[in-house]
Design a protein around this motif. Structure first.
Motif, short mmCIF file in Angstrom:
data_model
loop_
_atom_site.label_atom_id
_atom_site.label_comp_id
_atom_site.label_asym_id
_atom_site.label_seq_id
_atom_site.Cartn_x
_atom_site.Cartn_y
_atom_site.Cartn_z
N GLU A 27 0.82 -1.21 0.00
CA GLU A 27 0.00 0.00 0.00
C GLU A 27 0.86 1.27 0.00
O GLU A 27 0.49 2.30 -0.56
CB GLU A 27 -0.89 -0.07 1.24
N TYR A 56 -3.98 5.19 8.74
CA TYR A 56 -5.05 4.37 8.14
C TYR A 56 -4.46 3.13 7.47
O TYR A 56 -4.97 2.01 7.65
CB TYR A 56 -5.83 5.23 7.13
N ILE A 57 -3.39 3.30 6.73
CA ILE A 57 -2.78 2.16 6.02
C ILE A 57 -2.29 1.11 7.02
O ILE A 57 -2.50 -0.09 6.84
CB ILE A 57 -1.62 2.64 5.10
N ASP A 91 -0.18 13.25 5.70
CA ASP A 91 0.47 11.95 5.47
C ASP A 91 0.47 11.10 6.75
O ASP A 91 0.31 9.88 6.68
CB ASP A 91 1.89 12.13 4.94
N SER A 134 -6.52 10.40 -2.27
CA SER A 134 -5.22 10.42 -2.96
C SER A 134 -5.09 9.29 -4.00
O SER A 134 -4.04 9.15 -4.61
CB SER A 134 -4.07 10.35 -1.94
N ARG A 183 -2.80 9.47 6.81
CA ARG A 183 -2.91 8.47 5.73
C ARG A 183 -2.15 7.20 6.14
O ARG A 183 -2.67 6.09 6.01
CB ARG A 183 -2.32 9.06 4.44
N TRP A 184 -0.95 7.35 6.70
CA TRP A 184 -0.18 6.17 7.12
C TRP A 184 -0.86 5.46 8.29
O TRP A 184 -0.83 4.23 8.39
CB TRP A 184 1.26 6.58 7.50
N GLY A 213 -7.77 9.73 8.30
CA GLY A 213 -6.77 9.04 7.46
C GLY A 213 -7.41 8.39 6.25
O GLY A 213 -6.89 8.44 5.14
N ARG A 214 -8.60 7.81 6.48
CA ARG A 214 -9.29 7.11 5.41
C ARG A 214 -9.68 8.10 4.30
O ARG A 214 -9.47 7.85 3.13
CB ARG A 214 -10.54 6.42 5.97
N ALA A 217 -6.63 9.07 2.42
CA ALA A 217 -6.14 7.97 1.58
C ALA A 217 -7.03 7.82 0.35
O ALA A 217 -6.53 7.66 -0.77
CB ALA A 217 -6.12 6.67 2.38
#
Ligand SMILES: Cc1ncc(COP(=O)(O)O)c(C=O)c1O
Length: 444
Positions: free
Chosen positions: A85, A366-367, A360, A443, A363-364, A436-437, A440
């Motif tokens: 991811e 969430y990942i 970011d 993006s 986002r991370w 975060g979701r 993500a």
């Protein structure tokens, strides 16, 4: 190492609050036994031995540690889902692992390594000095009621953005000390609540971390019954953090992951005041020498290590001087001025400093959750930037070539050190994850 030709560009990025990578032109080769250093490799080994001595006591005090016989440790794990991811699923990136300090027991963040260590070292020294603990008594006696009542005459004070306060507060309260935590304006309310619930006194400042620490230091100076845990210059904190690398080395060996001149190790370490990443950098250098490359990671609005190390100034430099705000959702890293003590001690061991933006981090977060089931707080995810920056940006490639690592990057091991998260309350965490979701999804 030759000065980086890109330093002026980095400065532009810093002022514009754009994610960047500064390569340290003053990176020194590792010299074992340098007499100018305040610490030695033996100090790291001694800190590891102290942690082992404390283990039975820790297991007695914190029931969650019974299963590990009192060892506070986190796993080192491959993260295949997150790797894909994050776009790191190519041979160019070598191996990718997470050192999961977001899940450290007892205090739920990397700050447990320093905070708990210092409190327990102080308690032992105090008990021995006052004759409460005799030489033939086991350390587990420090959890006896008579100790608790003696310790209750002393106060442990600390200034914090949150997580150091939690780890010092939890450790000190468990031993019976009074606790005063001076929290900066950035501290998350749930950290304040948790401390208040265990009986710590929380002084909430409407100023930044540096001022909160100063207030704590001033109060401690005026009273000999107050012991101050100094996040900016404590040697005990530093050594407590450094011992993590002994375990990291053992975990790498167990997983048969080599670290040598053909197999470089990259560590990506979230940085606030610098104690945690500094102690780990020192410990890692003392074990792996020049085969480990330690990068600090900071928010774009709070790159205090970057500006301090880049300026090469003897005075303390602040991010405000660069027009930055020191405002970030990464509460643990909302620090405007880097520790002077650490700049001098570990400055020449840091390979470089990366900066990341808040979106970011979410986002991370969430990942890591979606792909690996890891629950990390925003500050703790920042190391996710590292492998991409080192492999795919001109600054990163500049470092790789200055170090003569071309052709070796496919053998590299990248370790993202996730540093906090275990105790984030569910409702707070859901908000982080949702943010975060959305980022993500926007993006892709
Ligand atoms: C989650 C987290 N990561 C990293 C750090 C950085 O540690 P240090 O302030 O010792 O640099 C902190 C500091 O509180 C933190 O809370």
């Amino acid at each position: 190492m030759k000065p980086s030709i890109l330093e002026a560009d980095v400065l532009k990025d810093v002022k514009a609050a754009k994610p960047t990578l500064w390569i340290n032109p003053n990176l020194d080769r590792w010299k074992a036994g340098d007499p100018d250093r305040p610490f030695s490799a033996e100090d790291v080994v001694d800190a590891g031995a102290n942690w082992r001595r404390f283990a039975p006591l820790l297991a007695r005090i914190f029931p969650e540690l019974e299963v590990t016989d009192g060892i506070i440790e986190s796993p080192l794990t491959e993260v295949p889902g997150a790797r894909r991811e994050l776009g790191y699923d190519t041979p160019d990136h070598g191996r990718l692992l997470v050192k999961a300090d977001h899940d450290l027991p007892v205090a739920g963040s990397i700050k447990a390594r320093g905070g708990i260590y210092e409190v327990f070292m102080f308690a032992e020294a105090l008990a021995r000095k006052t004759g409460l603990l005799t030489p033939d008594e086991a350390l587990t006696a420090l959890a006896d009621d008579r100790m608790k009542s003696a310790f209750s005459a002393y106060t442990i004070a600390v200034g914090s953005t949150g997580n150091l306060g939690l780890s010092v507060g939890i450790a000190a309260k468990a031993l019976g000390f009074q606790v005063v935590v001076h929290m900066s304006v950035d501290a998350k309310p749930w950290k304040v609540d948790r401390l208040t619930r265990i009986g710590a006194t929380v002084v909430q400042h409407d100023t930044d971390y540096t001022s909160a620490v100063e207030a704590a230091r001033d109060q401690a100076d005026s009273d000999e019954k107050i012991y101050f845990v100094d996040d900016e210059q404590s040697k005990l904190l530093f050594l407590g953090y450094s011992a993590a690398t002994l375990r990291l080395a053992a975990q790498l060996e167990e997983q048969e992951i080599p670290v040598d001149s053909d197999h470089p190790l990259f560590l990506y370490l979230p940085c606030g005041i610098g104690g945690a990443p500094g102690g780990i950098t020192f410990g890692a250098k003392s074990i792996f020498g020049d085969n480990v490359h330690c990068f600090f990671v900071e928010p774009v609005q709070s790159p205090c290590a970057l500006v301090q190390l880049m300026s090469r100034a003897a005075r303390t430099v602040s991010v405000y001087e660069f027009g930055l705000t020191n405002k970030t959702e990464a509460d643990g890293m909302a620090v405007a001025s880097f520790s002077k003590f650490l700049a001098g001690t570990i400055g020449p061991m840091v390979s470089g400093v990366l900066t990341v933006n808040d979106d970011d981090l979410f986002r991370w977060l969430y990942i890591l959750d979606e792909c690996e089931g890891m629950r990390v707080e925003p500050s703790g995810t920042s190391g996710c930037a590292g492998p991409n920056v080192l492999t795919n940006t001109p600054m990163g490639r500049n470092y790789v070539s200055l170090q003569g690592l071309q052709g070796k990057m496919k053998n590299a091991t990248h370790v993202i050190w996730t540093t906090g998260g275990r105790f984030v309350p569910d409702d707070q965490y859901r908000t982080f994850r949702e943010r975060g979701r959305s980022i993500a999804l926007a993006s892709v």
